[in-house]
Design an enzyme around this catalytic site. Structure first.
Site, short mmCIF file in Angstrom:
data_model
loop_
_atom_site.label_atom_id
_atom_site.label_comp_id
_atom_site.label_asym_id
_atom_site.label_seq_id
_atom_site.Cartn_x
_atom_site.Cartn_y
_atom_site.Cartn_z
N ASP A 256 0.84 -1.20 0.00
CA ASP A 256 0.00 0.00 0.00
C ASP A 256 0.87 1.25 0.00
OD1 ASP A 256 -2.32 -1.46 0.04
OD2 ASP A 256 -2.48 -1.46 2.23
N TYR A 322 3.63 -8.28 8.82
CA TYR A 322 3.19 -6.89 8.92
C TYR A 322 3.09 -6.47 10.38
CZ TYR A 322 1.53 -7.63 4.10
OH TYR A 322 1.43 -7.93 2.77
N TYR A 395 -4.83 -9.27 1.55
CA TYR A 395 -5.04 -7.85 1.84
C TYR A 395 -5.27 -7.72 3.34
CZ TYR A 395 -5.49 -7.02 -3.17
OH TYR A 395 -5.25 -6.93 -4.53
#
Length: 431
Positions: A256, A322, A395
């Site tokens: 992103d 992440y 995602y």
């Protein structure tokens, strides 16, 4: 039909040079050039004609051989040079001219290997097809094959470089119809990793959505949706170092625009297009990229690779880790949050293409796997810091928000509280 009989048929069609005559029998012997084959055949026909004339065997043979001998003697220096070869239109007289053009075009370029390719005109192609049809030879090679070889040998001798038939640094295209040449310079490919230290920078160049890159008021006539990208922060140093025309960026997955890329960094390959230089100090190149980027990105682990590595990089299904900063619409208990996160660990996620990217990706349901997800900290002001390790292609923002039910299961749904990722950092790409 034997070789001399075929040669007689060929000579009946009109004046033909040694190259074009010899090329019709290129597959019959080794150690000879086509020119040498053609000269030998013409000499044999002249000798046979003279022999028949002196022996006066019969009028038919004398007539046939005398016709062939007219053109055969030309190659032996006994006829005028005014007549042009009807097959190649005397292209083989220009071998040295093409060689000199190519050598001049190669000046100033760094390369180890090259290859010659030839584009022939429609007329030359037609002449060759007529010859094959009339002569019926099964042993010929194409005109352009011989032209490539003969010019290639001359260039190699002058520039002292090797011909490479499979993966040359430079391909020299000779256009016989237009009398010009073109250099196709093989790209240089460098693999490395980048870390992105600021938010708001996309991975690759984005043309303005409004004008599609043409330039408009909305993009201040830059043609760009965003002022800069990771791609562009790397580009200038690569172009300068390799004296390239442009670059192309090939990343392992995407991130992103508002995400950081931390840890060891994301693998990528940068392609230097039409480079004049091919050997560069990669340590100095990395330093140049970092200096120009001004702390926005850092690069590491540069090394040279082949083009085939792009496909390998793109096809790798790397797991990613992440670090998320998450906010909640309502207060949430730490125990309940941990329980919901635990239920998402080691779980398959069904994810319909998120609304935010559906305009550029197929609207389908994909299955991705969450390896682990854990709570690092729940702060007094209501922020949760969460670490997720998952299969590439998931995602992660939608794993948290649910994207109005397009991702299942999701943290918002399990908690019964709307949950949103405020910041997202990629801290590892497992390649």
């Amino acid at each position: 039909m034997d070789v001399l009989e075929i040669s007689k048929k060929i000579l009946h069609e009109g004046p033909i040079c040694d190259h074009c005559l010899g090329r019709q029998f290129a597959k019959l012997s080794t150690g000879l050039s086509n020119k040498e084959r053609g000269q030998a055949l013409k000499l044999a026909l002249v000798l046979e004609g003279d022999s028949a004339y002196k022996s006066e065997k019969n009028n038919y043979l004398l007539k046939e051989l005398s016709c062939c001998s007219v053109f055969a003697r030309k190659a032996l220096g006994t006829e005028s040079e005014d007549e042009k070869c009807w097959v190649c239109l005397d292209q083989f007289k220009k071998l040295d001219v093409w060689t000199d053009k190519a050598v001049k075009a190669l000046e100033g370029l760094e390369y180890s290997t090259f290859l010659v390719g030839t584009k022939i005109s429609g007329l030359l192609s037609e002449n060759e097809e007529i010859l094959w049809a009339e002569a019926g030879t099964l042993y010929a090679e194409q005109l352009k094959t011989e032209f490539n070889r003969e010019v290639g040998k001359r260039i190699a001798e002058k520039v002292q470089k090797d011909v490479d038939l499979k993966n040359p640094d430079i391909t020299i295209i000779l256009d016989l119809a237009k009398s010009n040449l073109e250099l196709q310079i093989r790209s240089v490919y460098i693999i490395g990793r980048y870390c992105k230290m600021v938010r708001g920078i996309p991975q690759t160049r984005w043309p303005c959505r409004k004008c599609k890159g043409k330039g408009c008021d909305g993009c201040n006539y830059t043609g760009k949706q965003y002022h800069e990208s990771v791609d562009e922060l790397i580009k200038d140093s690569i172009i300068k170092a390799f004296q390239a025309v442009d670059t192309a960026f090939h990343g392992s997955g995407r991130e992103d625009i508002d995400a950081l890329m931390l840890g060891r960094g994301r693998p990528f390959i940068v392609e230097a297009k039409s480079p004049k230089k091919r050997s560069v100090d990669l340590k100095e190149l990395m330093k140049s990229v970092d200096d120009k980027a001004g702390g926005k990105i850092y690069v590491r682990e540069f090394s040279f690779v082949g083009k085939n590595m792009i496909e390998t990089l793109k096809s790798l299904k790397a797991d990613k880790t992440y670090k998320l900063k998450v906010t909640f619409k309502e207060p949430v208990a730490e125990k309940e949050l941990k329980a919901c996160l635990e239920s998402l660990s080691s779980t398959e996620i069904k994810q319909q293409t998120p609304r935010r990217v559906v305009h550029r990706r197929a609207d389908i349901v994909r299955k991705r796997y969450v390896n682990s997800i854990k709570l690092d900290e729940l702060t007094e002001d209501g922020y949760a810091y969460i670490t997720v390790n998952c299969e590439g292609g998931l995602y992660v923002k939608e794993l948290i928000s649910g994207d109005d039910g397009r991702t299942n299961p999701n943290l918002s749904g399990l908690l019964g509280i709307y949950t949103l990722v405020e910041d997202l950092d990629v801290i590892n790409v497992d390649i």
